[in-house]
Design a protein around this motif. Structure first.
Motif, PDB file in Angstrom:
ATOM      1  N   LEU A 126       0.962  -1.374   0.005  1.00 51.54           N
ATOM      2  CA  LEU A 126       0.137  -0.028  -0.032  1.00 51.54           C
ATOM      3  C   LEU A 126       0.877   1.127  -0.035  1.00 51.54           C
ATOM      4  CD1 LEU A 126      -2.655   1.438   0.262  1.00 51.54           C
ATOM      5  CD2 LEU A 126      -2.598   1.301   2.874  1.00 51.54           C
ATOM      6  N   VAL A 127       1.961   1.098   0.679  1.00 53.57           N
ATOM      7  CA  VAL A 127       2.898   2.278   0.904  1.00 53.57           C
ATOM      8  C   VAL A 127       4.476   1.810   0.358  1.00 53.57           C
ATOM      9  CG1 VAL A 127       3.979   4.127   2.305  1.00 53.57           C
ATOM     10  CG2 VAL A 127       1.508   3.254   2.804  1.00 53.57           C
ATOM     11  N   PRO A 128       4.761   1.855  -0.719  1.00 54.55           N
ATOM     12  CA  PRO A 128       5.640   1.189  -1.073  1.00 54.55           C
ATOM     13  C   PRO A 128       7.187   1.667  -0.784  1.00 54.55           C
ATOM     14  CG  PRO A 128       4.344   1.820  -3.121  1.00 54.55           C
ATOM     15  CD  PRO A 128       3.734   2.523  -1.898  1.00 54.55           C
ATOM     16  N   GLU A 129       7.124   2.935  -0.122  1.00 56.42           N
ATOM     17  CA  GLU A 129       8.680   3.616   0.517  1.00 56.42           C
ATOM     18  C   GLU A 129       9.017   2.930   1.716  1.00 56.42           C
ATOM     19  OE1 GLU A 129       6.040   6.696  -1.673  1.00 56.42           O
ATOM     20  OE2 GLU A 129       5.538   5.263  -0.255  1.00 56.42           O
ATOM     21  N   ASN A 130       7.896   2.199   2.528  1.00 57.42           N
ATOM     22  CA  ASN A 130       8.312   1.436   3.599  1.00 57.42           C
ATOM     23  C   ASN A 130       7.708   0.000   3.604  1.00 57.42           C
ATOM     24  OD1 ASN A 130       5.799   2.215   4.239  1.00 57.42           O
ATOM     25  ND2 ASN A 130       6.471   3.388   6.000  1.00 57.42           N
ATOM     26  N   ASN A 131       6.980  -0.287   2.580  1.00 60.16           N
ATOM     27  CA  ASN A 131       6.500  -1.480   2.357  1.00 60.16           C
ATOM     28  C   ASN A 131       5.618  -1.851   3.332  1.00 60.16           C
ATOM     29  OD1 ASN A 131       6.568  -4.176   1.019  1.00 60.16           O
ATOM     30  ND2 ASN A 131       7.372  -5.099   2.774  1.00 60.16           N
ATOM     31  N   LEU A 132       4.582  -0.825   3.793  1.00 54.34           N
ATOM     32  CA  LEU A 132       3.452  -0.773   4.837  1.00 54.34           C
ATOM     33  C   LEU A 132       2.113  -1.072   3.999  1.00 54.34           C
ATOM     34  CD1 LEU A 132       3.224  -0.647   7.880  1.00 54.34           C
ATOM     35  CD2 LEU A 132       2.622   2.090   7.373  1.00 54.34           C
ATOM     36  N   GLY A 133       1.317  -1.926   4.708  1.00 54.68           N
ATOM     37  CA  GLY A 133      -0.022  -2.289   4.273  1.00 54.68           C
ATOM     38  C   GLY A 133       0.275  -3.133   2.894  1.00 54.68           C
ATOM     39  N   ARG A 134      -1.045  -3.847   2.377  1.00 53.91           N
ATOM     40  CA  ARG A 134      -1.000  -4.263   1.221  1.00 53.91           C
ATOM     41  C   ARG A 134      -2.469  -4.008   0.444  1.00 53.91           C
ATOM     42  NH1 ARG A 134       3.487  -4.795   2.486  1.00 53.91           N
ATOM     43  NH2 ARG A 134       4.683  -6.763   2.614  1.00 53.91           N
ATOM     44  N   ILE A 135      -2.004  -4.192  -1.136  1.00 50.12           N
ATOM     45  CA  ILE A 135      -3.171  -3.853  -1.925  1.00 50.12           C
ATOM     46  C   ILE A 135      -3.632  -5.501  -2.521  1.00 50.12           C
ATOM     47  CG2 ILE A 135      -3.998  -3.000  -4.331  1.00 50.12           C
ATOM     48  CD1 ILE A 135      -1.846  -0.682  -3.622  1.00 50.12           C
ATOM     49  N   CYS A 136      -4.865  -5.836  -2.285  1.00 51.34           N
ATOM     50  CA  CYS A 136      -5.216  -7.037  -2.642  1.00 51.34           C
ATOM     51  C   CYS A 136      -6.379  -7.259  -3.468  1.00 51.34           C
ATOM     52  CB  CYS A 136      -5.638  -7.734  -1.321  1.00 51.34           C
ATOM     53  SG  CYS A 136      -4.372  -7.739   0.225  1.00 51.34           S
ATOM     54  N   GLU A 137      -6.526  -8.281  -4.325  1.00 52.55           N
ATOM     55  CA  GLU A 137      -7.864  -8.478  -4.851  1.00 52.55           C
ATOM     56  C   GLU A 137      -8.497  -9.737  -4.519  1.00 52.55           C
ATOM     57  OE1 GLU A 137      -6.400  -8.936  -8.966  1.00 52.55           O
ATOM     58  OE2 GLU A 137      -5.855  -6.739  -9.187  1.00 52.55           O
ATOM     59  N   LEU A 138      -9.730  -9.929  -4.594  1.00 53.43           N
ATOM     60  CA  LEU A 138     -10.590 -10.872  -4.200  1.00 53.43           C
ATOM     61  C   LEU A 138     -10.831 -11.636  -5.567  1.00 53.43           C
ATOM     62  CD1 LEU A 138     -11.549  -8.688  -2.235  1.00 53.43           C
ATOM     63  CD2 LEU A 138     -13.758  -9.638  -2.250  1.00 53.43           C
ATOM     64  N   ASP A 139     -10.780 -13.057  -5.436  1.00 48.25           N
ATOM     65  CA  ASP A 139     -11.127 -13.785  -6.561  1.00 48.25           C
ATOM     66  C   ASP A 139     -12.504 -13.580  -7.088  1.00 48.25           C
ATOM     67  OD1 ASP A 139      -8.630 -15.342  -5.735  1.00 48.25           O
ATOM     68  OD2 ASP A 139      -9.728 -16.910  -4.647  1.00 48.25           O
ATOM     69  N   HIS A 140     -13.281 -13.332  -6.462  1.00 47.39           N
ATOM     70  CA  HIS A 140     -14.608 -12.977  -7.045  1.00 47.39           C
ATOM     71  C   HIS A 140     -15.171 -11.771  -6.444  1.00 47.39           C
ATOM     72  CE1 HIS A 140     -14.455 -16.918  -8.855  1.00 47.39           C
ATOM     73  NE2 HIS A 140     -14.205 -17.463  -7.976  1.00 47.39           N
ATOM     74  N   PRO A 141     -15.761 -10.663  -7.138  1.00 46.01           N
ATOM     75  CA  PRO A 141     -16.502  -9.512  -6.431  1.00 46.01           C
ATOM     76  C   PRO A 141     -17.494  -9.951  -5.552  1.00 46.01           C
ATOM     77  CG  PRO A 141     -16.383  -9.395  -9.018  1.00 46.01           C
ATOM     78  CD  PRO A 141     -16.026 -10.666  -8.682  1.00 46.01           C
ATOM     79  N   GLU A 142     -17.382  -9.247  -4.385  1.00 42.46           N
ATOM     80  CA  GLU A 142     -18.700  -9.583  -3.578  1.00 42.46           C
ATOM     81  C   GLU A 142     -19.074  -8.174  -2.957  1.00 42.46           C
ATOM     82  OE1 GLU A 142     -16.469 -12.239  -1.104  1.00 42.46           O
ATOM     83  OE2 GLU A 142     -16.057 -10.501   0.380  1.00 42.46           O
ATOM     84  N   THR A 143     -20.176  -8.050  -2.368  1.00 38.83           N
ATOM     85  CA  THR A 143     -20.525  -6.834  -1.377  1.00 38.83           C
ATOM     86  C   THR A 143     -19.732  -6.511  -0.262  1.00 38.83           C
ATOM     87  OG1 THR A 143     -22.275  -7.837  -0.158  1.00 38.83           O
ATOM     88  CG2 THR A 143     -23.039  -7.336  -2.394  1.00 38.83           C
TER      89      THR A 143
END
Length: 272
Positions: A126-143
């Motif tokens: 999520l924050v590349p400068e310090n490798n903090l947090g993660r961006i993720c994807e779901l296998d299938h969209p959900e509410t």
């Protein structure tokens, strides 16, 4: 059996202490570097319940995510609960080691473990400068409601449970996750263009502003619950190291709930 100094060297390779924030207090709190280690217990909080569990288990080393003395101290007298923890550990020859913000920014780190617990596919930090947090994807969209239910099902249960802000029916495909307190990351979350953000310790004003600025869905779990999956990940990492070196360590993860909130009440509220 390895000596404590050997195990700590392996842990420092996983979570280099120099990667900790300047305000943090990581590393070994107590323990004889020459003492042999046969059993290790991982936990989130270095509290008395965890010390007692380690004693019962016969552990030689506790590894926690949260520091015991984050703000420093001039005494370890047993008149205070932190001092009692130190006294209890030393009396039973148990070492204590802390990996905090250096574990947050590790790869894999705390947020990778959180993503794994939710069965999310990590695509980057999520924050590349310090490798903090993660961006993720779901296998299938959900509410958003279903995503929150996923979090409630897969994270350890706490008194707080899971709180949600945003349209429960909105579609969620990409999410950001950050173990522990995450409302300082809203700028990065908005820049990432995700549909939802799962973290802990969200406060009124940042949440109000975030939901007014964009249709971002917010999922707020208990701080302890978002960081506990790291204990399982860290234990597996040490297990692998033990196997590689022929140490034959017995590695355990505490199931003790040390989240400080003990109950939750819903009331009809006062009349307007």
């Amino acid at each position: 059996m390895p000596r404590l100094s050997e195990v700590i060297a392996a842990l420092d390779a996983l979570w280099p202490p120099e990667r900790a924030e300047s305000w943090d207090a990581v590393g070994t709190v107590c323990g004889d570097p020459d003492a042999e280690v046969t059993r290790v217990l991982f936990a989130v909080d270095p509290v008395e319940e965890i010390a007692d569990e380690a004693i019962t288990l016969g552990a030689d080393l506790i590894v926690t995510h949260h520091p015991l003395y984050l703000r420093g101290t001039t005494t370890v007298a047993a008149g205070h609960f932190k001092g009692r923890v130190v006294h209890r550990l030393i009396k039973h020859d148990i070492a204590l080691h802390v990996a905090h913000t250096n574990a947050d920014t590790a790869d894999p780190g705390v947020s990778d473990a959180l993503a794994g617990a939710l069965d999310l596919r990590v695509t980057g930090p999520l924050v590349p400068e310090n490798n903090l947090g993660r961006i993720c994807e779901l296998d299938h969209p959900e509410t958003l409601a279903d995503f929150a239910a996923r979090a409630a099902k897969r994270l350890p249960a706490t008194a707080q449970g899971i709180r949600v802000a945003g349209d429960p029916g909105m579609t969620v495909r990409r999410v950001a996750v950050s173990g522990g307190s995450g409302d300082s990351l809203f700028d990065a979350v908005r820049a990432a263009g995700v549909d939802a953000f799962l973290t802990a310790d969200l406060r009124h004003h940042p949440v109000s502003e975030a939901t007014q600025q964009s249709p971002l869905g917010l999922v707020d779990a208990a701080h302890w619950a978002t960081e506990w999956p790291w204990c399982e990940q860290a234990a597996a990492q040490l297990d692998e190291i033990s196997d590689r070196h022929g140490w034959d360590l017995r590695v355990h993860v505490s199931k003790t709930v040390t989240d400080p909130w003990s109950s939750h009440h819903t009331s009809p509220g006062a009349p307007n």
